[in-house]
Design an enzyme around this catalytic site. Structure first.
Site, PDB file in Angstrom:
ATOM      1  CB  SER B 163      -1.054  -0.093   1.220  1.00  0.00           C
ATOM      2  OG  SER B 163      -2.057   0.887   1.077  1.00  0.00           O
ATOM      3  NE  ARG B 233      -8.324   2.388  11.072  1.00  0.00           N
ATOM      4  CZ  ARG B 233      -7.122   1.756  10.573  1.00  0.00           C
ATOM      5  NH1 ARG B 233      -6.741   2.371   9.478  1.00  0.00           N
ATOM      6  NH2 ARG B 233      -6.662   0.607  10.990  1.00  0.00           N
ATOM      7  CG  ASP B 329      -6.148  -4.158  -3.189  1.00  0.00           C
ATOM      8  OD1 ASP B 329      -6.819  -3.115  -2.966  1.00  0.00           O
ATOM      9  OD2 ASP B 329      -4.966  -4.261  -3.081  1.00  0.00           O
ATOM     10  CG  HIS B 362      -5.486  -2.407   0.358  1.00  0.00           C
ATOM     11  ND1 HIS B 362      -4.536  -2.548  -0.793  1.00  0.00           N
ATOM     12  CD2 HIS B 362      -4.977  -1.602   1.294  1.00  0.00           C
ATOM     13  CE1 HIS B 362      -3.700  -1.619  -0.659  1.00  0.00           C
ATOM     14  NE2 HIS B 362      -3.843  -0.937   0.728  1.00  0.00           N
ATOM     15  CG  ASP B 363      -6.409  -4.553   5.664  1.00  0.00           C
ATOM     16  OD1 ASP B 363      -5.706  -3.840   5.475  1.00  0.00           O
ATOM     17  OD2 ASP B 363      -7.514  -4.541   6.716  1.00  0.00           O
TER      18      ASP B 363
END
Lengths: 207, 389
Positions: B163, B233, B329, B362-363
Site C-alpha cells: 500500500s 477510520r 483488492d 486490500h488488507d
C-alpha cells in the site's frame, strides 16, 4: 511407442535450448513452471524472463528465482518495446493462443529471433484417428478430448510454414521429432516431416 | 484525555520521546522537503530486528502503510498489541530475522516518534499542528535514506512494503536505484487514483468537521477530534476489505440481539465492528497526522515526476523487482500493479509479477496469505543467492 508428455517435453526443451546462443536475453512466453528458463539460465547463462498465465506456474518460477510475470501471450506481448530480447520462445503454447498470427508477429517484433515448438497435427497417427475412427485425435502427448482441450488452434507443420510465409518470417532452422523423440530425416521434404514429425521446432527471424 | 491503562504508553509522549530507537538530526543534516521547507531539527523513530552482517549487505527496509508504525514485528507500546506484520517477519518467516537485518521506521508526518504534526516544534515549544509542512512520499523516503546513512548502510538488500509502503518502495527504486538491490512493492500503485483521493478527502473532511479539531490546534486546547477521526477510520476501513470478506465475516447478522431495535444503535455486527475499529484507532493515532499522511498518498504520482512516463522512473535500473496484487483488492486493483510491471518491462528491469487469489481485499497483504509468503520467500531467497548472502 509415443513418449509420455514429460519425456517428449524434455527433448523439446533440450532442442530449444540448443538453438539459443549463450549470454543472451530470452523471453519464454507460456513458461509454465520455469523448467526451460531454468535450463537456459543454467546451461546458457542467459538473462531469463518469462510470461505465464497460471498463478501456480508464476509462483513456482519466482520461487526458483526466475523473473516471471503473470500475463497472457495474446494480450501482454504488446506491452514490450521492439527488440527487447534476443530470443522470444513459444514452447508448446501456440496451439493454446487465441490469435497465433498476432502472437507470432509480436514475437518477431520484440525479439531478434523467435523459437516456436508445437505438436504436429499432421502426424500420421493423428490423421489415422480422424480417418479410421472419425474422431478428434487423442494421444498420450495430447490427452485432451475436444471439449476440454486448452488447445484451440492446432496446426500441422505445413500450416505453420504457411503462417511463417504469411507474416514474412525467415526460417533459420527447423527440426522435426518423431514420436520417439528422434530427429526426422534432416533433408526430407516438408510432406515427409508433416507425416512423420510428432513435434516441430522452428528458429525464425524477421524476413 | 483517554482512559488508557497504566501499562500502556501515552501517545502524546510517544510523538516526541518514542519507546523505540530514534535517530535525531540537526542543522548539519537538514531534511529538504518537496514543498520547499527545510526541517533543520528532525528525528526518525525506528526499530530493528535481526543482526546486520559484517559486510552490511543483509539489510531490509520495511516501509509501513498509512496508519502503520515502526513496530513491524514487536509490541506497539501504545496499544500493547503485537507487531503489524508478524505473519511475514520473524525467525524462519519469509522475511527471516535470522538471516536479514530488518529496519522499519515511522514516516515523516507520522505520530509514533518521527517528526510530524503531533511533535513539538522546537521554535515555538508547541505542537506543530497544521504549521507542519505538507509531506510527500519522496520526503518520507529522503528521511529513511538519512537513517540508512546514519546506520552506515550503503545498499539495502531489499526495500519491501504494501500500500503506502509500496509507494515508498517504488520511490526508493526511482530515487536511489543503486542503493536498492531488490524491491518488493505489494498491493500498491505508482499513483493514487481519483477514487482513492476521493475516499481520503471524505476522511479528512470528517476530521475537520469535528468541532474538537479546533482548526488543527486541539493538542494545545486540550481536546481530541475523536468522533471525526473515528468516522474517517470507519470509512477507510471499508475500503481495505471486500464485499466478499464483509459478507463472510458478518453477512446481515445482528449484534447481541434477536431482532432489529428500530433505532440507530449498532444493530448489525458490521456496524459494531466498524465502530470498534474507529474507537480503537483514535486511541493510537493523531488526527492531524492522518490528514498529512493521506495527503502524501494523494500527491504520489511517480510518472508525473518523469515527464509522465513511468518507465523513465526506472531507466537503467539494476534492481530486481517482485510485484504482487490481490484479486479482491479494489483500492489498489491489479491494473495498478500491471501498470508498474509494464513500465518496468519497458525499462528492461528484472521483474516478477503475480496476482494472488484472495477474498480479503486490500488488507490481504497484512494477513495470513500462504501464497504471498511463498512468493516472498522464493523471491528473497533467489535475490540472496544473487547477492551472495
Amino acid at each position: 511407442m509415443a513418449l509420455t508428455d514429460t519425456q517428449t517435453h524434455r527433448i523439446d526443451l533440450k532442442l530449444v535450448a540448443e538453438m539459443v546462443q549463450p549470454e543472451t536475453r530470452v523471453l519464454d512466453v507460456g513458461c509454465g513452471d520455469g523448467a526451460l528458463l531454468a535450463l537456459l539460465a543454467e546451461t546458457r547463462k542467459v538473462d531469463a524472463r518469462g510470461i505465464e498465465l497460471s498463478r501456480e506456474g508464476v509462483a513456482d518460477c519466482v520461487a526458483r528465482g526466475l523473473s516471471v510475470i503473470q500475463g497472457d501471450a495474446d494480450t501482454d506481448l504488446a506491452d514490450y518495446p521492439d527488440d527487447s530480447f534476443d530470443y522470444v520462445i513459444l514452447s508448446q503454447t501456440i496451439q493454446a493462443t487465441r490469435n497465433p498470427r498476432l502472437v507470432l508477429e509480436q514475437m518477431l517484433r520484440i525479439g531478434r529471433r523467435a523459437i516456436v515448438s508445437f505438436p504436429n497435427f499432421g502426424h500420421w497417427r493423428m490423421r489415422a484417428q480422424v480417418f479410421f475412427q472419425g474422431r478428434m485425435p487423442v494421444t498420450e502427448a495430447l490427452p485432451y478430448s475436444w471439449w476440454d482441450t486448452p488447445n484451440i488452434h492446432f496446426c500441422t507443420i505445413r500450416d505453420f510454414v504457411a503462417l511463417c510465409d504469411l507474416v514474412g518470417a525467415e526460417k533459420e532452422r527447423a527440426v522435426a521429432l518423431d514420436a520417439a523423440g528422434g530427429k526426422v530425416g534432416v533433408n526430407a521434404p516438408w510432406w515427409f516431416w508433416n507425416l512423420f514429425g510428432a513435434q516441430a521446432v522452428f528458429l525464425l527471424k524477421r524476413g | 484525555m483517554s482512559d488508557l491503562s497504566p501499562s500502556l504508553a501515552d501517545p502524546l509522549k510517544e510523538a516526541n520521546e518514542p519507546s523505540s530507537l530514534v535517530a535525531r538530526f540537526g542543522p548539519e543534516a537538514p531534511l529538504l522537503m518537496d514543498c520547499g521547507v527545510v526541517l533543520d531539527r528532525w528525528q526518525i523513530a525506528y526499530q530493528t530486528y535481526g543482526t546486520l552482517n559484517a559486510g552490511k549487505s543483509n539489510a531490509i527496509l520495511v516501509c509501513h502503510a498509512l496508519t502503520g508504525d515502526q513496530y513491524v514485528a514487536s509490541r506497539n507500546p501504545v496499544t500493547g498489541k503485537g507487531g503489524w506484520w508478524t505473519a511475514m517477519i520473524g525467525p524462519g518467516k519469509p522475511i527471516d530475522t535470522e538471516r536479514f537485518f530488518i529496519i522499519c521506521a515511522n514516516v515523516i508526518g507520522g505520530c509514533t516518534g518521527t517528526t510530524g504534526p503531533a511533535s513539538t516544534n522546537p521554535e515555538t515549544g508547541k505542537p506543530w499542528g497544521l504549521s507542519f509542512p505538507v509531506v510527500t512520499i519522496r520526503d518520507m523516503v529522503r528521511a529513511q535514506a538519512a537513517l540508512v546513512d546514519r546506520l552506515g548502510i550503503e545498499t539495502l538488500f531489499c526495500v519491501a512494503g504494501g500500500s503506502m509502503g509500496g509507494m515508498q518502495v517504488l520511490q526508493w527504486a526511482a530515487s536511489y536505484p543503486a542503493r536498492v538491490f531488490s524491491a518488493l512493492p505489494l498491493a500498491t500503485g505508482a499513483k493514487h487514483s481519483a477514487q482513492n483521493i476521493a475516499f481520503h478527502e471524505v476522511g479528512r473532511q470528517a476530521v475537520m468537521a469535528d468541532p474538537d479539531w479546533r482548526q488543527g490546534r486541539y493538542l494545545e486546547e486540550g481536546t481530541r477530534p475523536a468522533k471525526g477521526l473515528s468516522v474517517a477510520r470507519m470509512g477507510a476501513h471499508i475500503t481495505y476489505l471486500s464485499e466478499q470478506a464483509l459478507h463472510r465475516k458478518f453477512g446481515r447478522k445482528l449484534q447481541d440481539r434477536e431482532a432489529p431495535t428500530f433505532s440507530f444503535d449498532a444493530d448489525f455486527q458490521v456496524e459494531s465492528y466498524l465502530r470498534h475499529q474507529g474507537l480503537s484507532f483514535v486511541e493510537r493515532f493523531d488526527a492531524n497526522s492522518y490528514l498529512y499522511v493521506t495527503r502524501a498518498m494523494d500527491y504520489f504520482d511517480l510518472a508525473a515526476d518523469h515527464d509522465g512516463v513511468l518507465a523513465r522512473a526506472f531507466a537503467g535500473t539494476k534492481t530486481r523487482f517482485c510485484v504482487a496484487s490481490f484479486t479482491s483488492d479494489w483500492l489498489f486493483p491489479t491494473a495498478d500493479s500491471r501498470a508498474i510491471v509494464h513500465a518496468l518491462n519497458a525499462a528492461g528491469a528484472s521483474v516478477s509479477f503475480v496476482e494472488l487469489e484472495s477474498d480479503k481485499g486490500h488488507d490481504a497483504f497484512l494477513l495470513d496469505e500462504p501464497n504471498l509468503f511463498a512468493t516472498t520467500r522464493g523471491f528473497l531467497s533467489a535475490a540472496a543467492r544473487a547477492r551472495g548472502l
